[in-house]
Design a protein around this motif. Structure first.
Motif, PDB file in Angstrom:
ATOM      1  N   ASN A 198       3.741  -0.758  -2.728  1.00 28.34           N
ATOM      2  CA  ASN A 198       4.871  -1.691  -2.773  1.00 28.34           C
ATOM      3  C   ASN A 198       4.400  -3.115  -3.024  1.00 28.34           C
ATOM      4  O   ASN A 198       5.040  -3.861  -3.771  1.00 28.34           O
ATOM      5  N   ARG A 199       3.265  -3.504  -2.421  1.00 31.19           N
ATOM      6  CA  ARG A 199       2.705  -4.844  -2.683  1.00 31.19           C
ATOM      7  C   ARG A 199       2.285  -4.970  -4.143  1.00 31.19           C
ATOM      8  O   ARG A 199       2.539  -5.996  -4.786  1.00 31.19           O
ATOM      9  N   GLU A 223       7.163   9.568  -0.512  1.00 34.45           N
ATOM     10  CA  GLU A 223       8.395   9.794   0.251  1.00 34.45           C
ATOM     11  C   GLU A 223       8.648  11.291   0.430  1.00 34.45           C
ATOM     12  O   GLU A 223       9.056  11.732   1.502  1.00 34.45           O
ATOM     13  N   ASN A 271       0.109   8.254   8.735  1.00 33.67           N
ATOM     14  CA  ASN A 271      -0.374   6.864   8.741  1.00 33.67           C
ATOM     15  C   ASN A 271      -1.028   6.508   7.421  1.00 33.67           C
ATOM     16  O   ASN A 271      -0.830   5.413   6.898  1.00 33.67           O
ATOM     17  N   LEU A 303       5.265   6.545  -5.398  1.00 33.77           N
ATOM     18  CA  LEU A 303       6.105   6.260  -4.233  1.00 33.77           C
ATOM     19  C   LEU A 303       7.071   7.401  -3.958  1.00 33.77           C
ATOM     20  O   LEU A 303       7.329   7.735  -2.795  1.00 33.77           O
ATOM     21  N   ASP A 312       5.340  -5.394  -6.272  1.00 32.80           N
ATOM     22  CA  ASP A 312       5.830  -6.773  -6.165  1.00 32.80           C
ATOM     23  C   ASP A 312       4.990  -7.721  -7.016  1.00 32.80           C
ATOM     24  O   ASP A 312       5.522  -8.615  -7.674  1.00 32.80           O
ATOM     25  N   ARG A 372       1.740   6.102   4.842  1.00 30.91           N
ATOM     26  CA  ARG A 372       2.473   4.841   5.031  1.00 30.91           C
ATOM     27  C   ARG A 372       1.646   3.655   4.533  1.00 30.91           C
ATOM     28  O   ARG A 372       2.180   2.735   3.911  1.00 30.91           O
ATOM     29  N   ALA A 373       0.341   3.671   4.804  1.00 31.28           N
ATOM     30  CA  ALA A 373      -0.527   2.591   4.341  1.00 31.28           C
ATOM     31  C   ALA A 373      -0.569   2.560   2.812  1.00 31.28           C
ATOM     32  O   ALA A 373      -0.485   1.480   2.206  1.00 31.28           O
ATOM     33  N   GLU A 374      -0.681   3.723   2.195  1.00 31.60           N
ATOM     34  CA  GLU A 374      -0.683   3.780   0.729  1.00 31.60           C
ATOM     35  C   GLU A 374       0.656   3.301   0.174  1.00 31.60           C
ATOM     36  O   GLU A 374       0.705   2.578  -0.826  1.00 31.60           O
ATOM     37  N   GLN A 375       1.738   3.674   0.845  1.00 31.81           N
ATOM     38  CA  GLN A 375       3.077   3.260   0.425  1.00 31.81           C
ATOM     39  C   GLN A 375       3.199   1.738   0.466  1.00 31.81           C
ATOM     40  O   GLN A 375       3.706   1.117  -0.471  1.00 31.81           O
ATOM     41  N   GLU A 376       2.723   1.123   1.538  1.00 29.12           N
ATOM     42  CA  GLU A 376       2.771  -0.337   1.663  1.00 29.12           C
ATOM     43  C   GLU A 376       1.930  -1.006   0.578  1.00 29.12           C
ATOM     44  O   GLU A 376       2.359  -2.000  -0.025  1.00 29.12           O
ATOM     45  N   GLU A 377       0.736  -0.469   0.320  1.00 25.80           N
ATOM     46  CA  GLU A 377      -0.135  -1.029  -0.709  1.00 25.80           C
ATOM     47  C   GLU A 377       0.519  -0.937  -2.090  1.00 25.80           C
ATOM     48  O   GLU A 377       0.491  -1.888  -2.868  1.00 25.80           O
TER      49      GLU A 377
END
Length: 69
Positions: A55-56, A17, A45, A13, A59, A48-53
């Protein structure tokens, strides 16, 4: 095992960033950490998609850690 994976995700991450910063997308001042990192705004893009994945996944690991306690 969970702590190791969390550390790896957090490092990735940070890399994402830094990549977004290097291409001027993150809103942070330019601070390139690795000259071989993505430099094109077209990669934003995907980053950002990898970042969201990630982060999930982070979690999910946190939830697993809570269950194991």
């Amino acid at each position: 095992m969970i702590a190791e994976r969390e550390a790896a995700i957090r490092e990735r991450l940070l890399d994402i960033e830094a990549s977004l910063t290097a291409i001027g997308i993150s809103g942070l001042p330019y601070a390139q950490r690795d000259p071989n990192r993505f430099q094109s705004p077209l990669d934003a893009n995907r980053l950002r998609a990898e970042q969201e994945e990630l982060n999930r996944e982070l979690d999910a690991l946190a939830a697993e850690r809570r269950v194991l306690r």
